[in-house]
Design a protein around this motif. Structure first.
Motif, PDB file in Angstrom:
ATOM      1  N   ARG A  31      38.980  38.827  39.196  1.00 44.98           N
ATOM      2  CA  ARG A  31      39.199  37.590  40.039  1.00 44.98           C
ATOM      3  C   ARG A  31      38.825  36.317  39.739  1.00 44.98           C
ATOM      4  NH1 ARG A  31      35.680  41.874  42.765  1.00 44.98           N
ATOM      5  NH2 ARG A  31      37.163  43.283  44.051  1.00 44.98           N
ATOM      6  N   ALA A  32      37.878  36.169  38.884  1.00 45.99           N
ATOM      7  CA  ALA A  32      37.641  34.827  38.454  1.00 45.99           C
ATOM      8  C   ALA A  32      38.719  34.317  37.639  1.00 45.99           C
ATOM      9  CB  ALA A  32      36.342  34.693  37.673  1.00 45.99           C
ATOM     10  N   PHE A  33      39.143  35.312  36.818  1.00 40.93           N
ATOM     11  CA  PHE A  33      40.196  34.871  35.930  1.00 40.93           C
ATOM     12  C   PHE A  33      41.573  34.500  36.575  1.00 40.93           C
ATOM     13  CE2 PHE A  33      43.872  35.706  32.940  1.00 40.93           C
ATOM     14  CZ  PHE A  33      43.456  35.284  31.701  1.00 40.93           C
ATOM     15  N   ARG A  34      41.830  35.101  37.634  1.00 39.54           N
ATOM     16  CA  ARG A  34      42.982  34.848  38.572  1.00 39.54           C
ATOM     17  C   ARG A  34      42.842  33.386  38.957  1.00 39.54           C
ATOM     18  NH1 ARG A  34      46.993  38.008  41.183  1.00 39.54           N
ATOM     19  NH2 ARG A  34      48.011  36.865  42.864  1.00 39.54           N
ATOM     20  N   ALA A  80      47.132  51.800  39.719  1.00 42.87           N
ATOM     21  CA  ALA A  80      46.434  50.853  39.673  1.00 42.87           C
ATOM     22  C   ALA A  80      46.100  50.035  41.036  1.00 42.87           C
ATOM     23  CB  ALA A  80      47.239  49.637  38.944  1.00 42.87           C
ATOM     24  N   THR A  81      45.900  50.841  42.097  1.00 45.57           N
ATOM     25  CA  THR A  81      45.889  50.201  43.326  1.00 45.57           C
ATOM     26  C   THR A  81      44.835  49.221  43.573  1.00 45.57           C
ATOM     27  OG1 THR A  81      47.033  52.254  44.400  1.00 45.57           O
ATOM     28  CG2 THR A  81      45.538  50.878  45.745  1.00 45.57           C
ATOM     29  N   ASN A  82      43.826  49.731  42.782  1.00 42.71           N
ATOM     30  CA  ASN A  82      42.263  48.793  43.065  1.00 42.71           C
ATOM     31  C   ASN A  82      42.323  47.430  42.546  1.00 42.71           C
ATOM     32  OD1 ASN A  82      41.038  50.872  44.553  1.00 42.71           O
ATOM     33  ND2 ASN A  82      39.953  51.689  43.062  1.00 42.71           N
ATOM     34  N   TRP A  83      43.402  47.375  41.668  1.00 46.35           N
ATOM     35  CA  TRP A  83      43.572  46.134  40.956  1.00 46.35           C
ATOM     36  C   TRP A  83      44.963  45.199  41.359  1.00 46.35           C
ATOM     37  CZ3 TRP A  83      41.931  50.607  38.693  1.00 46.35           C
ATOM     38  CH2 TRP A  83      40.898  50.425  38.011  1.00 46.35           C
ATOM     39  N   LEU A  84      45.437  45.843  42.398  1.00 48.29           N
ATOM     40  CA  LEU A  84      46.594  45.180  43.084  1.00 48.29           C
ATOM     41  C   LEU A  84      46.552  44.989  44.390  1.00 48.29           C
ATOM     42  CD1 LEU A  84      49.277  47.442  41.191  1.00 48.29           C
ATOM     43  CD2 LEU A  84      48.813  45.136  40.648  1.00 48.29           C
ATOM     44  N   SER A 128      51.526  45.639  37.169  1.00 43.30           N
ATOM     45  CA  SER A 128      50.929  46.590  36.390  1.00 43.30           C
ATOM     46  C   SER A 128      51.858  47.254  35.231  1.00 43.30           C
ATOM     47  CB  SER A 128      49.920  47.557  36.814  1.00 43.30           C
ATOM     48  OG  SER A 128      50.496  48.727  37.463  1.00 43.30           O
ATOM     49  N   MET A 129      51.388  47.620  34.338  1.00 43.97           N
ATOM     50  CA  MET A 129      52.377  48.404  33.283  1.00 43.97           C
ATOM     51  C   MET A 129      52.583  49.847  34.016  1.00 43.97           C
ATOM     52  SD  MET A 129      51.432  47.018  29.504  1.00 43.97           S
ATOM     53  CE  MET A 129      52.596  47.581  28.616  1.00 43.97           C
TER      54      MET A 129
END
Length: 587
Positions: free
Chosen positions: A343-346, A366-370, A378-379
């Motif tokens: 979140r900080a990187f984004r 990858a739901t939790n990251w999207l 995601s790949m």
């Protein structure tokens, strides 16, 4: 009978997602194969009228994953706050069965009156829209492993060497590819139809693969200089090609200065808390006694929960956008890094460049990251797995292929599914053509599916020239610049061009052919030999069909009445030859 236990809808998930600030996409799942009619009832959740007025809209069956049929509808509403419920009835020879209604409170034989029992979408906020940059939908990636690609136009000398740094750390090259070599071959990449380059790591590292970073602020001397990267990006941009770099923040290399300090000073090092769960005294051996990527002692795991580490990595993300003008990041081992870090990187990267693209390396769901606060894409390794089983190994039927593709696609809302990084192979897996046992016709079919399916198609360097390889050395082999271009090259080039010309192939949603009752007969004809397959791309009421025949015999079929097909690519609109494909407009 309707199987009540099979009905599923989760609010505020891929089942209820924004497409625009006035459009809500709703889905519901039912037991596969049950003949149902499904309706959605929705209204203004803060209406001054009680009970609130609701509008009825019939939902369409848009997919089946083998377990569930999936129904969907897009609601364009003047309301900013929406509540809704569903109605389901069975189609029988005698007509429609009694309606069953489904809401937050469960099932009821009567329409729902109390708005507090409806499913709720609290507010259609534009800030909650999937925020992938708009250009991502139009992207075709060319994935380059720099050491193996080129050191001059149309060639690579193929030399192994080392460079000793002033700090005593060594950088290695296995084949000698360089950033200048990539720049020299931008016209080739442009001719292939690619409009974005994804480079595996280019920062100073010990190995030829560069995933063991020594210095995140320096280009690896084996690959070139910072000026070389800046020049590459500038020249790529002039050709309309974007550039994405590979960021490795789950772990560093053992030559990374903070880790060198820890190895020297142990617990007394000011960087002892820069690494995750160190155990002292450190045992720099195989396996190490500290956390590392895959037990590799040269890749100690970073403590990304440490604000100092987080700030350092965020600055790396900003620095290369600011200094070199890159267009985004592919982030390595993203699912082993804490969510707050991403979140900080984004936020940091998007502050530097509002339309930077962030792609996560995650091999599974990858739901939790999207969810819109970390990654855009995601790949999609599942895409490669399913294509391998159907096109290369021929181990599944078209029906099973369709079910698995549906399960993969509908795990995300359509906006997110439309920017997944799809591919047939990468630097981490055997070449797809190897699974095809060298059969270029199978590879052509899979390549066509890749280029026509929703998402960001990614082509690993050399795939277009028929590169094979099962072991790491083989699938990361040098680019065969002198090889005669096979027909496969034209498939990639022509379909990349077609995508560029037809917005529907870049931005349209996906739907299996058989889900439309008007096309059910055509779908049956196509799939009767268990090797034929077709799907729609849909956009703004327009449709195009992609048709594939992975079998050994031609497949003929007929279109519904009043449909006048037009051939966009292929040899025929109503007969697909063995091992062939076609793209057909049906407006």
């Amino acid at each position: 009978m309707i199987t009540i236990s099979a009905i599923r809808h989760f609010p505020l998930s891929e089942d209820a997602a924004l497409c625009s600030d006035q459009t809500l996409e709703l889905r519901i799942r039912t037991r596969a194969g049950e003949a149902l009619k499904v309706f959605c009832y929705y209204g203004d959740r803060v209406s001054v009228i009680d009970p609130i007025p609701v509008e009825e809209v019939e939902m369409e069956r848009i997919g089946c994953d083998g377990v569930n049929d999936i129904y969907g509808v897009r609601i364009q509403s003047p309301y900013t706050r929406i509540c809704y419920y569903f109605g389901l009835c069975e189609k029988t020879p005698e007509g429609l069965s009694a309606m069953t209604y489904y809401s937050e409170h469960g099932f009821d034989p009567q329409p729902i009156k109390d708005r507090t029992q409806f499913f709720q979408y609290p507010y259609l906020r534009r800030e909650d829209l999937p925020s992938a940059p708009d250009w991502a939908k139009d992207t075709v990636l060319y994935h380059i492993f720099p050491d193996s690609f080129a050191d001059k136009r149309g060639g690579l000398e193929n030399r192994e060497f080392e460079i000793l740094g002033e700090d005593g750390e060594v950088s290695c090259a296995k084949h000698g590819g360089t950033l200048k070599g990539v720049t020299e071959n931008l016209p080739y990449i442009k001719d292939l139809g690619m409009n974005c380059i994804y480079l595996n790591p280019v920062f100073r590292s010990a190995s030829c693969h560069k995933y063991d970073t020594i210095d995140y602020m320096e280009i690896d001397p084996c690959l070139g200089t910072k000026d070389d990267l800046v020049n590459l990006v500038e020249q790529a941009h002039e050709l309309g090609i974007r550039v994405i770099l590979d960021g490795v923040f789950n772990h560093s290399g053992s030559g990374f200065a903070p880790f060198v300090d820890v190895l020297s000073k142990g617990e007394a090092s000011e960087y002892a808390d820069w690494f995750y769960q160190l155990r002292f005294p450190l045992e720099f051996q195989d396996p190490p006694n500290y956390e590392a990527f895959a037990y590799v002692k040269e890749m100690p795991k970073l403590n990304t929960g440490n604000p100092k580490v987080q700030n350092y990595c965020c600055e790396v993300g900003r620095y290369w956008i600011r200094e070199a003008g890159i267009d985004g990041w592919r982030l390595d081992v993203a699912n082993e890094v804490d969510h707050d870090f991403w979140r900080a990187f984004r936020k940091a990267v998007r502050k530097e460049k509002k339309d930077a693209l962030l792609i996560a390396e995650i091999w599974e769901d990858a739901t939790n990251w999207l969810m819109g606060d970390q990654f855009d894409s995601s790949m999609n390794y599942q895409f490669a797995d399913i294509c391998r089983e159907f096109f290369a190994k021929e181990s599944i039927t078209a029906e099973v292929f369709d079910q698995r593709i549906n399960r993969m696609y509908f795990r995300y809302c359509s906006a997110t599914a439309g920017v997944q990084m799809n591919f047939l192979d990468t630097h981490d897996v055997p070449r797809f053509l190897e699974y095809c046992k060298g059969d270029l016709q199978k590879m052509e079919l899979a390549a066509a599916f890749l280029m026509l399916f929703p998402g960001i198609p990614s082509v690993f360097y050399g795939d277009e020239l028929g590169v094979r390889g099962r072991t790491e050395d083989e699938y990361r082999q040098i680019m065969p610049w002198n090889r005669k271009k096979p027909r496969l090259f034209a498939v990639y080039r022509d379909l990349a061009k077609l995508r560029g010309e037809k917005e529907i192939l870049r931005r349209g949603t996906f739907r299996s052919l058989w889900t439309d009752e008007a096309f059910a007969k055509m779908g049956e004809e196509l799939m009767k030999n268990k090797k034929g397959y077709g799907f729609f791309r849909e956009l703004d009421g327009h449709r195009v069909i992609a048709l594939f025949n992975a079998g050994d015999e031609p497949i003929s079929f007929s279109y519904p009445k009043n449909i006048e097909p037009s051939l966009w690519y292929g040899s025929s609109v109503d007969c697909i030859g063995a091992g062939s494909f076609a793209v057909v407009g049906i407006d």
